[in-house]
Design a protein around this motif. Structure first.
Motif, short mmCIF file in Angstrom:
data_model
loop_
_atom_site.label_atom_id
_atom_site.label_comp_id
_atom_site.label_asym_id
_atom_site.label_seq_id
_atom_site.Cartn_x
_atom_site.Cartn_y
_atom_site.Cartn_z
N GLU A 1 9.11 3.79 -26.55
CA GLU A 1 8.73 3.34 -27.88
C GLU A 1 8.23 1.90 -27.91
O GLU A 1 8.35 1.21 -28.92
CB GLU A 1 9.86 3.56 -28.88
CG GLU A 1 10.23 5.02 -29.05
CD GLU A 1 11.26 5.27 -30.12
OE1 GLU A 1 11.86 4.31 -30.63
OE2 GLU A 1 11.46 6.44 -30.44
N ASP A 2 7.65 1.44 -26.79
CA ASP A 2 7.07 0.10 -26.75
C ASP A 2 5.94 -0.06 -27.76
O ASP A 2 5.66 -1.16 -28.21
CB ASP A 2 6.54 -0.23 -25.35
CG ASP A 2 7.65 -0.45 -24.35
OD1 ASP A 2 8.78 -0.74 -24.76
OD2 ASP A 2 7.37 -0.36 -23.15
N GLU A 3 5.28 1.06 -28.08
CA GLU A 3 4.18 0.99 -29.03
C GLU A 3 4.62 0.43 -30.38
O GLU A 3 3.82 -0.15 -31.10
CB GLU A 3 3.51 2.36 -29.20
CG GLU A 3 4.33 3.38 -29.96
CD GLU A 3 5.33 4.16 -29.11
OE1 GLU A 3 5.99 5.04 -29.65
OE2 GLU A 3 5.48 3.86 -27.90
N LEU A 4 5.92 0.55 -30.71
CA LEU A 4 6.42 0.00 -31.96
C LEU A 4 6.46 -1.52 -31.94
O LEU A 4 6.48 -2.16 -32.99
CB LEU A 4 7.82 0.57 -32.26
CG LEU A 4 7.90 2.09 -32.39
CD1 LEU A 4 9.34 2.53 -32.59
CD2 LEU A 4 7.00 2.59 -33.52
N GLU B 1 -5.20 -4.56 -32.54
CA GLU B 1 -6.09 -3.64 -31.86
C GLU B 1 -6.28 -4.06 -30.41
O GLU B 1 -6.25 -5.25 -30.10
CB GLU B 1 -7.44 -3.60 -32.56
CG GLU B 1 -7.39 -3.00 -33.96
CD GLU B 1 -6.90 -1.56 -33.94
OE1 GLU B 1 -7.37 -0.78 -33.11
OE2 GLU B 1 -6.05 -1.23 -34.78
N PRO B 2 -6.48 -3.12 -29.50
CA PRO B 2 -6.72 -3.45 -28.09
C PRO B 2 -7.94 -4.36 -27.96
O PRO B 2 -8.95 -4.16 -28.63
CB PRO B 2 -6.98 -2.10 -27.45
CG PRO B 2 -6.36 -1.10 -28.36
CD PRO B 2 -6.48 -1.68 -29.73
N ARG C 1 -10.60 4.59 -23.61
CA ARG C 1 -10.64 3.18 -24.02
C ARG C 1 -9.63 2.89 -25.13
O ARG C 1 -9.15 1.77 -25.26
CB ARG C 1 -12.04 2.79 -24.48
CG ARG C 1 -13.03 2.67 -23.34
CD ARG C 1 -14.40 2.25 -23.82
NE ARG C 1 -14.47 0.92 -24.37
CZ ARG C 1 -14.63 -0.19 -23.65
NH1 ARG C 1 -14.73 -0.12 -22.34
NH2 ARG C 1 -14.70 -1.37 -24.25
N THR C 2 -9.33 3.87 -25.93
CA THR C 2 -8.30 3.73 -26.96
C THR C 2 -7.16 4.67 -26.62
O THR C 2 -7.34 5.63 -25.87
CB THR C 2 -8.87 4.07 -28.35
OG1 THR C 2 -9.35 5.41 -28.33
CG2 THR C 2 -9.97 3.12 -28.75
N TRP C 3 -6.00 4.42 -27.14
CA TRP C 3 -4.87 5.28 -26.81
C TRP C 3 -3.94 5.45 -28.00
O TRP C 3 -3.91 4.65 -28.91
CB TRP C 3 -4.11 4.74 -25.60
CG TRP C 3 -3.50 3.39 -25.77
CD1 TRP C 3 -2.23 3.10 -26.17
CD2 TRP C 3 -4.12 2.13 -25.56
NE1 TRP C 3 -2.02 1.76 -26.20
CE2 TRP C 3 -3.17 1.13 -25.84
CE3 TRP C 3 -5.38 1.75 -25.17
CZ2 TRP C 3 -3.46 -0.22 -25.74
CZ3 TRP C 3 -5.66 0.40 -25.06
CH2 TRP C 3 -4.70 -0.56 -25.34
N GLU D 1 -0.55 11.15 -21.95
CA GLU D 1 0.17 11.86 -20.89
C GLU D 1 1.12 10.88 -20.20
O GLU D 1 0.78 9.71 -20.01
CB GLU D 1 -0.82 12.42 -19.86
CG GLU D 1 -1.71 13.51 -20.41
CD GLU D 1 -0.93 14.77 -20.74
OE1 GLU D 1 0.07 15.06 -20.05
OE2 GLU D 1 -1.32 15.46 -21.69
N PRO D 2 2.31 11.33 -19.79
CA PRO D 2 3.27 10.43 -19.13
C PRO D 2 2.68 9.73 -17.90
O PRO D 2 2.94 8.54 -17.68
CB PRO D 2 4.42 11.35 -18.74
CG PRO D 2 4.34 12.49 -19.69
CD PRO D 2 2.87 12.66 -19.99
#
Length: 88
Positions: free
Chosen positions: A11-14, A19-20, A35-37, A43-44
């Motif tokens: 959950e690092d995305e939290l 924006e990248p 390029r975006t995620w 995928e793991p």
């Protein structure tokens, strides 16, 4: 504002803000990733590859935004006060 966080605990995305950056997008493309995620669809294996790549990315991001800390030395001309954040 941009902040990226990789703790390895999920959950690092939290903890990631903004924006990248173009240099991040370029790096992902070089790795064969989108390029975006989106953490929900990543995928793991791709997430692991991206997490590993970000470990060496900090100086490149700093250079893209201003000055890379790896380029500072006795020859560096400065005016005012420089601040460098150092994290564990």
């Amino acid at each position: 504002m941009r902040r990226s966080c990789e703790t390895g605990k999920g959950e690092d995305e939290l903890l990631t803000l903004g924006e990248p950056l173009p240099c991040e997008q370029d790096c992902r493309e070089q790795l064969g990733l989108s390029r975006t995620w989106d953490a929900a669809t990543e995928e793991p294996e791709d997430e692991d590859e991206w997490s590993f790549a970000t470990c060496d990315m900090t100086p490149h991001v700093a250079a893209a935004l201003g000055t890379s800390p790896l380029k500072l030395g006795t020859q560096t001309r400065v005016r005012g006060i420089g601040v460098l954040a150092h994290t564990s």
